[in-house]
Write a protein that holds these residues in place. Structure first.
Motif: not given
Length: 162
Positions: A76-78, A80-91, A114-125
């Motif tokens: 996530d260059f804008e 300055d970190g990493v974006h955790l995306i596309s997380m999924w685990v099979a049922p 060498g990154h200092q922060v990881v961000r993510l979004e999680v669906a409400d609920g």
């Protein structure tokens, strides 16, 4: 399922078919939690899938040749970190620790880069996912938005300072 038998690997662009297979399964299983749709993913070309794997660290967990989950870390260059995306685990792998292995893979990858922060979004609920991220040191930032533009589903941002 024994967590010690899980193979966790970083995909290369030549493994685009693995990425496609697991992504399509994820979008078919839990479409409400992703910013893209199954139809959009099905329309992607081989070149699209390969290009996506060049822009991220896409991890896949599998056992006995069956993909059980995936997650990506994307610079996530804008911000300055990493974006955790596309997380999924099979049922069939939920509740086995696969999700913890996947999140840890992205956190370790971020630290190694060498990154200092990881961000993510999680669906409400999505309380299960939020508990997973809280367990790994993520906290809500107060920022929220739509999962997909023009649709009512909301997601909120979480952050982990490394």
């Amino acid at each position: 399922m024994n967590i010690s038998t899980i193979d966790l690997r970083l995909l290369t662009a030549d493994e685009w078919e693995v990425f496609r297979r697991v992504r399509l399964r994820a979008l078919a299983d839990t479409p409400q939690f992703f910013g893209s749709t199954l139809a959009e993913a099905q329309a992607r070309t081989e070149a699209d899938w390969r290009a996506a794997l060049l822009d991220r660290a896409q991890f896949v967990a599998s056992a006995e040749g069956v993909e059980l989950g995936t997650v990506a870390g994307m610079p996530d260059f804008e911000r300055d970190g990493v974006h955790l995306i596309s997380m999924w685990v099979a049922p069939e792998a939920r509740g086995t620790g696969v999700s913890d292995l996947l999140v840890r893979a992205v956190l370790d990858w971020a630290v190694a880069g060498g990154h200092q922060v990881v961000r993510l979004e999680v669906a409400d609920g999505n309380a299960v996912a939020e508990r997973l991220y809280l367990r790994h040191g993520f906290v809500r930032t107060g920022v929220s938005g739509f999962v997909r533009p023009g649709e009512p589903g909301l997601e909120f941002e979480m952050v982990h300072n490394l």
